[in-house]
Enzyme design. Structure first.
Site, PDB file in Angstrom:
ATOM      1  N   THR A  13       0.822  -1.222   0.000  1.00 42.95           N
ATOM      2  CA  THR A  13       0.000   0.000   0.000  1.00 42.95           C
ATOM      3  C   THR A  13       0.854   1.270   0.000  1.00 42.95           C
ATOM      4  O   THR A  13       0.321   2.372  -0.124  1.00 42.95           O
ATOM      5  CB  THR A  13      -0.911   0.039   1.251  1.00 42.95           C
ATOM      6  OG1 THR A  13      -0.057  -0.114   2.410  1.00 42.95           O
ATOM      7  CG2 THR A  13      -1.949  -1.078   1.237  1.00 42.95           C
ATOM      8  N   VAL A  16       6.458   2.977  -2.450  1.00 41.42           N
ATOM      9  CA  VAL A  16       7.354   2.050  -3.156  1.00 41.42           C
ATOM     10  C   VAL A  16       6.600   0.778  -3.558  1.00 41.42           C
ATOM     11  O   VAL A  16       6.737   0.281  -4.670  1.00 41.42           O
ATOM     12  CB  VAL A  16       8.593   1.705  -2.286  1.00 41.42           C
ATOM     13  CG1 VAL A  16       9.463   0.673  -2.981  1.00 41.42           C
ATOM     14  CG2 VAL A  16       9.406   2.957  -1.989  1.00 41.42           C
ATOM     15  N   SER A  42      -4.324  -2.043   6.869  1.00 38.11           N
ATOM     16  CA  SER A  42      -4.891  -1.974   5.519  1.00 38.11           C
ATOM     17  C   SER A  42      -5.291  -3.342   4.969  1.00 38.11           C
ATOM     18  O   SER A  42      -5.585  -3.459   3.774  1.00 38.11           O
ATOM     19  CB  SER A  42      -3.939  -1.252   4.565  1.00 38.11           C
ATOM     20  OG  SER A  42      -2.645  -1.695   4.770  1.00 38.11           O
ATOM     21  N   CYS A 130      18.379   4.580  -2.592  1.00 40.46           N
ATOM     22  CA  CYS A 130      18.131   5.170  -3.916  1.00 40.46           C
ATOM     23  C   CYS A 130      19.271   6.076  -4.392  1.00 40.46           C
ATOM     24  O   CYS A 130      19.650   6.050  -5.572  1.00 40.46           O
ATOM     25  CB  CYS A 130      16.826   5.959  -3.891  1.00 40.46           C
ATOM     26  SG  CYS A 130      16.604   6.955  -2.412  1.00 40.46           S
ATOM     27  N   GLN A 157      17.354  15.654  -3.144  1.00 45.08           N
ATOM     28  CA  GLN A 157      16.431  14.517  -3.074  1.00 45.08           C
ATOM     29  C   GLN A 157      14.968  14.952  -2.968  1.00 45.08           C
ATOM     30  O   GLN A 157      14.608  15.805  -2.156  1.00 45.08           O
ATOM     31  CB  GLN A 157      16.810  13.609  -1.890  1.00 45.08           C
ATOM     32  CG  GLN A 157      18.187  12.973  -2.082  1.00 45.08           C
ATOM     33  CD  GLN A 157      18.604  12.003  -0.989  1.00 45.08           C
ATOM     34  OE1 GLN A 157      19.758  12.049  -0.566  1.00 45.08           O
ATOM     35  NE2 GLN A 157      17.710  11.133  -0.526  1.00 45.08           N
ATOM     36  N   HIS A 243      15.460  12.187  -7.861  1.00 46.75           N
ATOM     37  CA  HIS A 243      16.638  12.665  -7.139  1.00 46.75           C
ATOM     38  C   HIS A 243      17.698  13.123  -8.158  1.00 46.75           C
ATOM     39  O   HIS A 243      17.912  12.463  -9.176  1.00 46.75           O
ATOM     40  CB  HIS A 243      17.273  11.540  -6.311  1.00 46.75           C
ATOM     41  CG  HIS A 243      16.509  11.155  -5.076  1.00 46.75           C
ATOM     42  ND1 HIS A 243      15.312  11.721  -4.703  1.00 46.75           N
ATOM     43  CD2 HIS A 243      16.802  10.234  -4.108  1.00 46.75           C
ATOM     44  CE1 HIS A 243      14.907  11.171  -3.559  1.00 46.75           C
ATOM     45  NE2 HIS A 243      15.781  10.276  -3.185  1.00 46.75           N
ATOM     46  N   ASN A 316      13.620   8.296  -8.275  1.00 49.83           N
ATOM     47  CA  ASN A 316      14.051   7.621  -7.048  1.00 49.83           C
ATOM     48  C   ASN A 316      13.150   6.486  -6.619  1.00 49.83           C
ATOM     49  O   ASN A 316      13.605   5.505  -6.028  1.00 49.83           O
ATOM     50  CB  ASN A 316      14.176   8.645  -5.909  1.00 49.83           C
ATOM     51  CG  ASN A 316      12.900   9.435  -5.698  1.00 49.83           C
ATOM     52  OD1 ASN A 316      12.425  10.102  -6.635  1.00 49.83           O
ATOM     53  ND2 ASN A 316      12.329   9.386  -4.517  1.00 49.83           N
TER      54      ASN A 316
HETATM   55  P1  NAP Z   1       5.144   4.376   2.871  1.00 50.06           P
HETATM   56  O1  NAP Z   1       4.516   5.018   1.692  1.00 50.06           O
HETATM   57  O2  NAP Z   1       4.999   5.005   4.203  1.00 50.06           O
HETATM   58  O3  NAP Z   1       4.613   2.818   2.965  1.00 50.06           O
HETATM   59  C1  NAP Z   1       4.931   1.973   4.032  1.00 50.06           C
HETATM   60  C2  NAP Z   1       4.396   0.583   3.732  1.00 50.06           C
HETATM   61  O4  NAP Z   1       4.846  -0.321   4.764  1.00 50.06           O
HETATM   62  C3  NAP Z   1       2.873   0.509   3.729  1.00 50.06           C
HETATM   63  O5  NAP Z   1       2.452  -0.443   2.770  1.00 50.06           O
HETATM   64  C4  NAP Z   1       2.574   0.002   5.130  1.00 50.06           C
HETATM   65  O6  NAP Z   1       1.341  -0.679   5.228  1.00 50.06           O
HETATM   66  C5  NAP Z   1       3.715  -0.994   5.290  1.00 50.06           C
HETATM   67  N1  NAP Z   1       3.934  -1.369   6.684  1.00 50.06           N
HETATM   68  C6  NAP Z   1       4.263  -0.547   7.700  1.00 50.06           C
HETATM   69  N2  NAP Z   1       4.358  -1.266   8.843  1.00 50.06           N
HETATM   70  C7  NAP Z   1       4.083  -2.557   8.508  1.00 50.06           C
HETATM   71  C8  NAP Z   1       4.011  -3.763   9.256  1.00 50.06           C
HETATM   72  N3  NAP Z   1       4.238  -3.815  10.565  1.00 50.06           N
HETATM   73  N4  NAP Z   1       3.686  -4.902   8.589  1.00 50.06           N
HETATM   74  C9  NAP Z   1       3.447  -4.876   7.271  1.00 50.06           C
HETATM   75  N5  NAP Z   1       3.502  -3.755   6.508  1.00 50.06           N
HETATM   76  C10 NAP Z   1       3.815  -2.610   7.134  1.00 50.06           C
HETATM   77  O7  NAP Z   1       6.700   4.224   2.663  1.00 50.06           O
HETATM   78  P2  NAP Z   1       7.522   3.966   1.293  1.00 50.06           P
HETATM   79  O8  NAP Z   1       8.011   5.251   0.774  1.00 50.06           O
HETATM   80  O9  NAP Z   1       6.740   3.073   0.407  1.00 50.06           O
HETATM   81  O10 NAP Z   1       8.794   3.220   1.860  1.00 50.06           O
HETATM   82  C11 NAP Z   1       8.694   1.952   2.492  1.00 50.06           C
HETATM   83  C12 NAP Z   1      10.074   1.478   2.867  1.00 50.06           C
HETATM   84  O11 NAP Z   1      10.820   1.225   1.673  1.00 50.06           O
HETATM   85  C13 NAP Z   1      10.921   2.501   3.645  1.00 50.06           C
HETATM   86  O12 NAP Z   1      10.652   2.426   5.025  1.00 50.06           O
HETATM   87  C14 NAP Z   1      12.307   2.094   3.300  1.00 50.06           C
HETATM   88  O13 NAP Z   1      12.762   1.075   4.171  1.00 50.06           O
HETATM   89  C15 NAP Z   1      12.168   1.541   1.898  1.00 50.06           C
HETATM   90  N6  NAP Z   1      12.583   2.575   0.912  1.00 50.06           N
HETATM   91  C16 NAP Z   1      13.722   2.362   0.284  1.00 50.06           C
HETATM   92  C17 NAP Z   1      14.165   3.279  -0.615  1.00 50.06           C
HETATM   93  C18 NAP Z   1      15.467   3.055  -1.265  1.00 50.06           C
HETATM   94  O14 NAP Z   1      16.228   4.004  -1.305  1.00 50.06           O
HETATM   95  N7  NAP Z   1      15.744   1.892  -1.804  1.00 50.06           N
HETATM   96  C19 NAP Z   1      13.460   4.438  -0.907  1.00 50.06           C
HETATM   97  C20 NAP Z   1      12.277   4.634  -0.246  1.00 50.06           C
HETATM   98  C21 NAP Z   1      11.864   3.681   0.667  1.00 50.06           C
HETATM   99  P3  NAP Z   1      -0.008  -0.012   5.856  1.00 50.06           P
HETATM  100  O15 NAP Z   1      -0.754   0.572   4.694  1.00 50.06           O
HETATM  101  O16 NAP Z   1      -0.720  -1.176   6.435  1.00 50.06           O
HETATM  102  O17 NAP Z   1       0.415   0.996   6.858  1.00 50.06           O
HETATM  103  O1  3JN Z   2      14.809   9.908   1.753  1.00 57.49           O
HETATM  104  C1  3JN Z   2      15.020   9.397   0.656  1.00 57.49           C
HETATM  105  O2  3JN Z   2      15.047  10.054  -0.382  1.00 57.49           O
HETATM  106  C2  3JN Z   2      15.263   7.934   0.565  1.00 57.49           C
HETATM  107  C3  3JN Z   2      14.740   7.226   1.756  1.00 57.49           C
HETATM  108  C4  3JN Z   2      15.033   5.995   2.028  1.00 57.49           C
HETATM  109  C5  3JN Z   2      14.587   5.364   3.253  1.00 57.49           C
HETATM  110  C6  3JN Z   2      13.481   5.871   3.933  1.00 57.49           C
HETATM  111  C7  3JN Z   2      13.086   5.299   5.144  1.00 57.49           C
HETATM  112  C8  3JN Z   2      13.790   4.268   5.674  1.00 57.49           C
HETATM  113  C9  3JN Z   2      15.275   4.269   3.782  1.00 57.49           C
HETATM  114  C10 3JN Z   2      16.392   3.659   2.997  1.00 57.49           C
HETATM  115  O3  3JN Z   2      16.091   3.006   2.022  1.00 57.49           O
HETATM  116  O4  3JN Z   2      17.565   3.829   3.310  1.00 57.49           O
HETATM  117  C11 3JN Z   2      14.891   3.748   5.001  1.00 57.49           C
HETATM  118  C12 3JN Z   2      15.634   2.642   5.645  1.00 57.49           C
HETATM  119  O5  3JN Z   2      16.610   2.902   6.340  1.00 57.49           O
HETATM  120  O6  3JN Z   2      15.221   1.503   5.467  1.00 57.49           O
END
Ligand code: NAP
Ligand code: 3JN
Length: 348
Positions: A13, A16, A42, A130, A157, A243, A316
């Site tokens: 949801t 990402v 959700s 990213c 970013q 980014h 990103n």
């Molecule tokens: P987001 O829009 O806030 O979405 C968070 C997602 O995690 C939602 O689907 C949420 O579900 C789910 N979630 C939270 N707690 C959970 C739990 N206990 N069990 C199952 N699902 C849970 O955040 P986002 O931007 O998509 O980012 C999500 C994560 O991806 C980040 O925290 C980070 O670790 C990673 N990320 C990585 C990069 C990268 O640079 N590679 C970039 C951005 C993010 P609900 O709808 O149920 O709350």
């Molecule tokens: O802020 C950004 O542009 C990238 C964010 C990445 C991010 C956001 C929340 C948690 C991360 C990540 O991928 O490094 C995390 C995390 O530490 O898992």
């Protein structure tokens, strides 16, 4: 019909997770079934998948039986708790959080850069940050050709890096300012609309932020080369998507700007847009939704003997997260690596 392949998207949801589902569909990933998971909050809701919708299921420890690949983007805590259970059930995890990136048991992979690292996986593969991904797609050919000694990078970013709540904050604050209301700061410590914040993630003891040290440490692991030094300044800018990075590279041997343009224009995953006379350079607003990493403003650093400056831009949420993870899954299939050799590696 070939063998059954079941894929799970954990965090389906989120910003990402939704892009993950879109990417799987866009690239016709050969899954026979795709399942969507998120928290209990959700469960039962629907997320789009191509022309259809998937019903979101609650993530629990025992859901991974029968799932071949699970792509996680639900935060580090969720990955820490649930990824070991997935691997224990024989499901290969591609994790988008920072939880497993520096763990020696986990390959940290950018498919254009170090796909061979996948060979030794133990059931959990980490997707880099990213900002690291787009930088290394561009720097890998240069490192292979002339050796990179040192990188000085400043990032610009987008708020989509903070997920849905980051996008909402920029939109709300922009409306507030145009309506002469005080902008409310819920997500960032200061206003992001019409501002720039030299602060992403938490501050560490060395006064760098965690985001900055991710770029330094992940580069060394992905290049498998501790001699490459990276110093980063990570900055949040009022841009919704994409980014950008200003990157200064000091190389071991000389590479001219012209040689660099030719090299990068032939490299996988890259597009060079670089014609100063025609005012051509990549910008976040014009590359949203694209798979490629864009490079422009390539020029020699005239302050040192062997140096290059460049400007690197990518979507990103796409290449920085969802696409890179799906490419890892594709590479696992291509290399026949969708299996967990020892299911107990991550169980205490
Ligand atoms: P987001 O829009 O806030 O979405 C968070 C997602 O995690 C939602 O689907 C949420 O579900 C789910 N979630 C939270 N707690 C959970 C739990 N206990 N069990 C199952 N699902 C849970 O955040 P986002 O931007 O998509 O980012 C999500 C994560 O991806 C980040 O925290 C980070 O670790 C990673 N990320 C990585 C990069 C990268 O640079 N590679 C970039 C951005 C993010 P609900 O709808 O149920 O709350
Ligand atoms: O802020 C950004 O542009 C990238 C964010 C990445 C991010 C956001 C929340 C948690 C991360 C990540 O991928 O490094 C995390 C995390 O530490 O898992």
């Amino acid at each position: 019909m070939s063998k059954k392949l079941t894929v799970a998207v954990v965090g389906a949801t989120g910003a990402v997770g939704r892009e993950m589902l879109k990417t799987l569909h866009d690239r016709q990933f050969p899954a026979t079934e795709v399942r969507a998971f998120a928290s209990a909050r959700s469960a039962g809701s629907k997320v789009p998948f191509g022309d259809t919708e998937l019903t979101v299921q609650e993530l629990k420890e025992d859901v991974f039986e029968g799932i071949d690949i699970a792509i996680f983007s639900a935060g580090g805590g969720t990955s820490e708790t649930f990824a070991p259970h997935a691997a224990h059930a024989g499901c290969v995890v591609v994790d988008n959080s920072s939880q497993w990136r520096m763990d020696e048991r986990c390959p940290l992979v950018v498919p254009e850069v170090n796909p061979d690292a996948l060979a030794d996986h133990n059931g959990i593969i980490a997707n880099p940050n990213c900002s690291t991904i787009q930088m290394l797609v561009a720097l890998k050919p240069i490192h292979d050709a002339v050796g990179i000694k040192r990188v000085v990078v400043s990032t610009y970013q987008a708020v989509s890096g903070t997920g849905q709540k980051g996008l909402e904050e920029l939109e709300r604050q922009t409306r507030d300012l145009f309506s002469l209301r005080d902008p409310e700061c819920k997500v960032y410590p200061y206003r992001i609309a019409f501002n720039v914040l030299p602060h992403i993630d938490v501050f560490l003891d060395n006064d760098y932020t965690k985001e900055e040290m991710k770029m330094t440490n992940e580069t060394v692991k992905i290049f498998n080369d501790p001699s490459v030094k990276v110093t980063a300044t990570c900055v949040r800018v009022p841009v919704f998507s994409g980014h950008a990075e200003s990157v200064n590279v000091e190389t071991v041997k000389k590479m001219t700007a012209k040689e660099c343009r030719i090299l990068l224009s032939q490299a996988p995953g890259l597009k060079v847009i670089d014609n100063p006379r025609e005012k051509l350079y990549p910008m976040p607003a014009y590359i949203a939704g694209d798979d490629e990493t864009y490079v422009g403003r390539i020029r020699e650093d005239e302050s040192i003997e062997n140096g290059l400056n460049m400007w690197i831009v990518a979507d990103n949420v796409r290449k920085g997260a969802a696409l890179n993870a799906v490419q890892i899954a594709e590479e696992l299939l291509r290399r026949d690596l969708v299996r967990v050799k020892d299911r107990n590696v991550f169980m205490a």
